[in-house]
Write a protein that holds these residues in place. Structure first.
Motif, PDB file in Angstrom:
ATOM      1  N   ASP A  33      48.804  41.643  51.115  1.00  0.00           N
ATOM      2  CA  ASP A  33      48.640  43.009  50.627  1.00  0.00           C
ATOM      3  C   ASP A  33      47.361  43.636  51.151  1.00  0.00           C
ATOM      4  O   ASP A  33      47.340  44.806  51.537  1.00  0.00           O
ATOM      5  N   PHE A  34      46.271  42.866  51.184  1.00  0.00           N
ATOM      6  CA  PHE A  34      45.035  43.376  51.755  1.00  0.00           C
ATOM      7  C   PHE A  34      45.174  43.593  53.258  1.00  0.00           C
ATOM      8  O   PHE A  34      44.694  44.593  53.793  1.00  0.00           O
ATOM      9  N   ILE A 206      47.939  46.077  45.947  1.00  0.00           N
ATOM     10  CA  ILE A 206      46.683  45.357  45.755  1.00  0.00           C
ATOM     11  C   ILE A 206      46.281  45.356  44.284  1.00  0.00           C
ATOM     12  O   ILE A 206      45.824  44.339  43.743  1.00  0.00           O
ATOM     13  N   HIS A 207      46.465  46.484  43.605  1.00  0.00           N
ATOM     14  CA  HIS A 207      46.077  46.588  42.203  1.00  0.00           C
ATOM     15  C   HIS A 207      46.867  45.633  41.310  1.00  0.00           C
ATOM     16  O   HIS A 207      46.388  45.264  40.229  1.00  0.00           O
ATOM     17  N   VAL A 208      48.052  45.247  41.737  1.00  0.00           N
ATOM     18  CA  VAL A 208      48.862  44.320  40.940  1.00  0.00           C
ATOM     19  C   VAL A 208      48.139  42.983  40.762  1.00  0.00           C
ATOM     20  O   VAL A 208      48.293  42.320  39.730  1.00  0.00           O
ATOM     21  N   GLN A 212      42.494  38.813  40.443  1.00  0.00           N
ATOM     22  CA  GLN A 212      41.596  38.557  41.581  1.00  0.00           C
ATOM     23  C   GLN A 212      40.510  39.615  41.784  1.00  0.00           C
ATOM     24  O   GLN A 212      39.728  39.505  42.715  1.00  0.00           O
ATOM     25  N   HIS A 213      40.491  40.646  40.939  1.00  0.00           N
ATOM     26  CA  HIS A 213      39.583  41.767  41.206  1.00  0.00           C
ATOM     27  C   HIS A 213      38.583  41.979  40.074  1.00  0.00           C
ATOM     28  O   HIS A 213      38.875  42.674  39.098  1.00  0.00           O
ATOM     29  N   PRO A 214      37.391  41.419  40.177  1.00  0.00           N
ATOM     30  CA  PRO A 214      36.385  41.649  39.133  1.00  0.00           C
ATOM     31  C   PRO A 214      35.821  43.063  39.168  1.00  0.00           C
ATOM     32  O   PRO A 214      35.282  43.543  38.181  1.00  0.00           O
ATOM     33  N   ASP A 215      35.925  43.751  40.332  1.00  0.00           N
ATOM     34  CA  ASP A 215      35.421  45.113  40.476  1.00  0.00           C
ATOM     35  C   ASP A 215      36.464  45.938  41.215  1.00  0.00           C
ATOM     36  O   ASP A 215      36.439  46.059  42.446  1.00  0.00           O
TER      37      ASP A 215
END
Length: 259
Positions: A33-34, A206-208, A212-215
């Motif tokens: 995705d990235f 990516i938002h899903v 994995q996304h602390p920020d």
């Protein structure tokens, strides 16, 4: 799909080289995705069949200790939802251990097996070379994916005597036309895909991957800026967005047979 600025010197010409099926390899859920979700969304919108192969289960990912017991199931669910957003439903796993991936014959055999089964026009893979400008793009598992896929594509994939058990099972040797590599060194990138119309789908995918996304805000800003910079390098008009690849012609009219 708009692709490749003329100055990029890509061997792939979207006006003459048709793509009907693509197989994408990644180390972990969210890597594709990235790296390529915009291009994948453009492909599926044009009727291209796209499949994913994730080599590990992503079991070492995430930031919350409370999620350790169910992180594999969580990341699989995230990847499947993200894939659906860009038109992909066929997802395969090699179930290697996250952080321990190596370009072993076990992995290469799995790669050859899947490519021979699906017989794609394009194999999309992480790059085997380290990016020294942003070393976070070069997780050891990412490099291992690139090395395993590149070794598998040539010569094993097209060698009828490599992994003979696959041929015995009816999986005949196959000559892959194209290898597209992502997440590699900038200087290797020779092909740019204009994904302006698919930026929204890429960001949603990516938002899903919430585990994995602390920020989230910083992540989205970096992704947007990266795509704008790619478009500028490709010579596209201001405000356009692009994804960048190192495209290699594996087999074509000028290929010398043999292994």
């Amino acid at each position: 799909m708009t692709a490749s600025a003329s100055q990029a010197q890509s061997p792939f010409n979207p006006a003459t080289h048709r793509v009907g099926r693509v197989l994408c390899f990644a180390a972990h859920p969210d890597d594709i995705d990235f790296g390529a979700a915009g291009t994948i969304a453009a492909w599926t919108a044009a009727g291209v069949q796209v499949s994913y192969c994730i080599m590990t289960d992503g079991d070492a990912g995430g930031f919350d200790p409370a999620h350790r017991a169910n992180i594999i199931a969580m990341r699989d669910a995230e990847q499947r939802r993200a894939a659906e957003l860009v038109g992909v439903s066929d997802i395969h796993y090699l179930h290697q251990r996250d952080g321990y991936l190596e370009p072993s014959h076990e992995v290469m055999r799995g790669v050859v097996k899947l490519i021979r089964e699906l017989r794609p026009d394009v194999v999309l893979s992480m790059h085997p070379e380290r990016n020294w400008r942003r070393i976070q793009k070069s997780h050891p598992d990412h490099l291992a994916v690139g090395e395993a896929v590149t070794r598998a594509v040539y010569p094993a994939l097209e060698n009828p005597f490599a992994y003979p058990e696959l041929a015995e099972a009816g999986l005949e040797a196959y000559k892959l036309p194209w290898l597209w590599l992502y997440a590699g060194p900038d200087e290797r990138e020779n092909h740019f895909v204009d994904v302006t119309e698919h930026v929204g789908a890429k960001l949603k995918a990516i938002h899903v991957h919430v585990s994995q996304h602390p920020d989230v805000e910083a992540m989205e800003t970096a992704v947007r800026q990266g795509m704008l910079a790619n478009a500028e390098r490709a010579g596209l008009p201001a405000g356009r967005s692009a994804e960048a690849f190192h495209v290699v012609a594996v087999n074509g009219p000028g290929t010398i047979a043999g292994f």
